[in-house]
Write an enzyme that holds these catalytic residues in place. Sequence first.
Site, PDB file in Angstrom:
ATOM      1  N   GLU A  17       0.850  -1.030  -0.003  1.00  9.71           N
ATOM      2  CA  GLU A  17      -0.099   0.231   0.084  1.00  9.71           C
ATOM      3  C   GLU A  17       0.929   1.220  -0.087  1.00  9.71           C
ATOM      4  OE1 GLU A  17      -0.334  -2.626   2.098  1.00  9.71           O
ATOM      5  OE2 GLU A  17      -2.748  -3.171   1.566  1.00  9.71           O
ATOM      6  N   PHE A  60     -10.885  -7.544  14.146  1.00 10.70           N
ATOM      7  CA  PHE A  60      -9.967  -7.956  13.386  1.00 10.70           C
ATOM      8  C   PHE A  60      -9.510  -7.195  12.222  1.00 10.70           C
ATOM      9  CE2 PHE A  60      -8.449 -10.234   9.291  1.00 10.70           C
ATOM     10  CZ  PHE A  60      -7.057 -10.580   9.752  1.00 10.70           C
ATOM     11  N   GLN A  61      -8.199  -6.639  12.020  1.00  6.85           N
ATOM     12  CA  GLN A  61      -7.700  -5.648  11.264  1.00  6.85           C
ATOM     13  C   GLN A  61      -8.308  -4.294  11.434  1.00  6.85           C
ATOM     14  OE1 GLN A  61      -8.082  -7.122   6.997  1.00  6.85           O
ATOM     15  NE2 GLN A  61      -5.710  -7.789   7.341  1.00  6.85           N
ATOM     16  N   LYS A  76     -17.356  -0.681   6.573  1.00  6.81           N
ATOM     17  CA  LYS A  76     -17.935  -1.671   5.611  1.00  6.81           C
ATOM     18  C   LYS A  76     -19.366  -1.457   5.757  1.00  6.81           C
ATOM     19  CE  LYS A  76     -17.079  -6.560   4.376  1.00  6.81           C
ATOM     20  NZ  LYS A  76     -16.355  -7.774   4.640  1.00  6.81           N
ATOM     21  N   MET A 117      24.433   8.494   0.513  1.00  9.11           N
ATOM     22  CA  MET A 117      24.422   9.581   1.369  1.00  9.11           C
ATOM     23  C   MET A 117      24.707   9.472   2.973  1.00  9.11           C
ATOM     24  SD  MET A 117      24.296  12.900   0.917  1.00  9.11           S
ATOM     25  CE  MET A 117      23.232  13.514  -0.381  1.00  9.11           C
TER      26      MET A 117
END
Lengths: 588, 209
Positions: A66, A128-129, A178, A490
């Site tokens: 993501e 969950f999640q 949802k 760097m």
Amino acid sequence: MGSKANSLSANAHLTTPTRLTGAEIVWATLVGEGVTDVFGYPGGAILPVYDALRKFPIHHVLVRHEQGASHMADGYARASGKVGVAIATSGPGATNLVTGIATAMLDSIPIVCITGNVSSRVLGTDAFQEVDITGITLPVTKHNFLINKTEDIAPAIRYAFQIAKSGRPGPVLVDITKDAQQATAIFDFAAAKPRAYRPHPMLRVEESGLAQAAELIRNAKRPVILAGHGITESGAMEQVRTLAERAQIPVALTLLGLGAFPASHALNMGMMGMHGEAWVNHAIQDADLLIACGMRFDDRVTGTTATYATKAKKIHIEVDPAEINKNIAVDVALVGDLREVLEELLPRISGRDGSAWLKTIDSSKGAVAVRDIKNLPDSGHLYAAHVVHDLWRITGGNAIVVTDVGQHQMWEAQYFHHEHPRTLITSGGLGTMGFALPAAIGAKFACPDKEVWVIAGDGGFQMTASELSTIAQEKIKINIAIINNGYLGMVRQWQEFFYESNYEATPLVSPDFVKLADAHGIAGRAVSTRADVVDAVNEARSSPGTFLLNFMVEKEDSVYPMIPAGSALHEMIRRPGKNPIVESSDDI
Amino acid sequence: MRAQLSGISGKAVMLHTFVAYVEDIPGVLTRVASLFRRLNININSLTVGRSERVGLSRLTLVCEASAEAGHRIRASLYKLENVVDVDDIAQAPSVTRELALIKVAATPQNRSYIFELVEVFRARIVDLAPESLMIEMTGVESKIEGLIQVLNESEDRVLEICRSGKMTMRRGHHTSRVLRAMGATAEEKPEAEAQLDEAEVGSVDIEPA
């Protein structure tokens, strides 16, 4: 890219109020906002939205992580000037977006992120999640929404677009439960229009300020324009150019300002700041007037603020009132949209003889150019600066270059000369490694007809290299140049300069990038001599698909000049000696 | 009120008072508080409640920051989407009050001294129990602290202190440009633009601030 046969009715929703599911409303609203491509990753809490995608004329790019989605939306926005859109599920999907959101926030890039969340009845139960993504992203978004009612979805998304692109642009996140996606509501696109845009109440361009600014410009002996990202965001390229030309004022650019003023223009001095050329920083330190246009006096361009341009009066033209006097106290603040302010200021500016000051700056370039790597003959070594400079020559500077973060980013800024805005895409404020590859994918979707080059280090490239699969799946054509020096370059340079060359955790073992590309069905080639650069770049450009070039450059090369963090702008580490590169035993 | 304080960095800091109208929806207070956390500024006191405008809460926020920080804090508050109006009170003529509830251990035998004290401070007894009593006091910070100090000096034990934090309102007729543009909630007389940010001249200072 690509359209769908069964999307004919989609536009009808926009004119006739229709009962739709929340998931359908998400897409219908995006269509109404003019979105054609989104970048995302499905999951449980966003599945209703994915299920409804087939009915709408929007192309979805499946990312591999993501973070790639938020960077792609960002790259899309930077290349096109439109709002980029990323989609993710709840929990880890949402948290993975965060680095990309923060990247967009620090560089004022308009993106809208849509995340699913658990159903409202279990919200707050550690389901969950489930994660509090509006809480997590609060400090790195312009605004965010938690939506748990279907009828609120369209207004929230439309409002999000308005916030993202108005004023000083930035990211907005819309988190939708949802159950809100599953339930239905009447979708009325027109009625979901946000309230009239409310400009920041502290925007202020006063007659007295304009007069004072004009007066300062008229009387200045050593003026410098500081050109920033705001020029591109405001579309003020012409106005800045007119100001510079009419009053004969040299222009110094920030990293994100590159391209906003043509590199080839006689008044363009180049990039300022930590890795800016000496004459640019000296000009700023010696100036008696700085005209800051859409830039924010970041610590990377000022060095220590105590000694910054102490002889100069300062005019700050800026859209964000919170930036005024934040880092550097200014004498005149014109707080408003840069283009509008300059439109008001320009009629008060008359021709001015700037030749003496321009001559002084020109003479200060002196021997520096001779020591510059790009002017040295082929010594058998392959330097990153050569690669970048050759890339510029071969592409005619017409490509969109997307860089990662580190040494190669600074060499790109120094040796690839940008004539047009939105041709350099780079993470300036947050300095996000792993940005280049996904952002380039986004840029390619925004500008499918443009040549797109990724320039990335071997370290940063590996942070998001999984997006090679996305390239393969989408069958897009970009070119990838890995500046491979076997170090986190760097950081190694800082260790060399400031930590007694203690190269702790910077030597880097990488996969064979050409083989890695091959595993994705992407062609590639390693390049280790300067003589091969032109041929390799041409092969990449003419290849029909994405092509990866693995440039095996000098290992312990450093970016010069450099102002150590916390030092004054004129206290820079110059290019060493007559020979620009230290020839260590490792180099042979 | 302490005008000059010394911050952690040793840099001179001062008390800033902001009065803001914010949308009365969930999460707004988090956004305001988060802004101050992000700016590394400690909030000394924060009071929130309904305002005269439907759907808008009014808050008074007091914080310590450098003298120059006021502009940036106000500008940053305005960048929050749910913040509608921000007034930096600064040195403007205003009235600031705080409410305190103080519970003191006291028996019927030693109450009378506290009754006298309450009288002197123009406070009120709002609860009387066999072993304790509760004092309600409204006033400026120094007055409340004065009462607490005297109570602490006496034999009586202070059991609990609950303070509301400061509430501030400008003196005289004052409406910001932003709120004015939103329309009036009460009838307003037309006033010249330049005078909008000024307190009405000649307002009477009934009680010293």
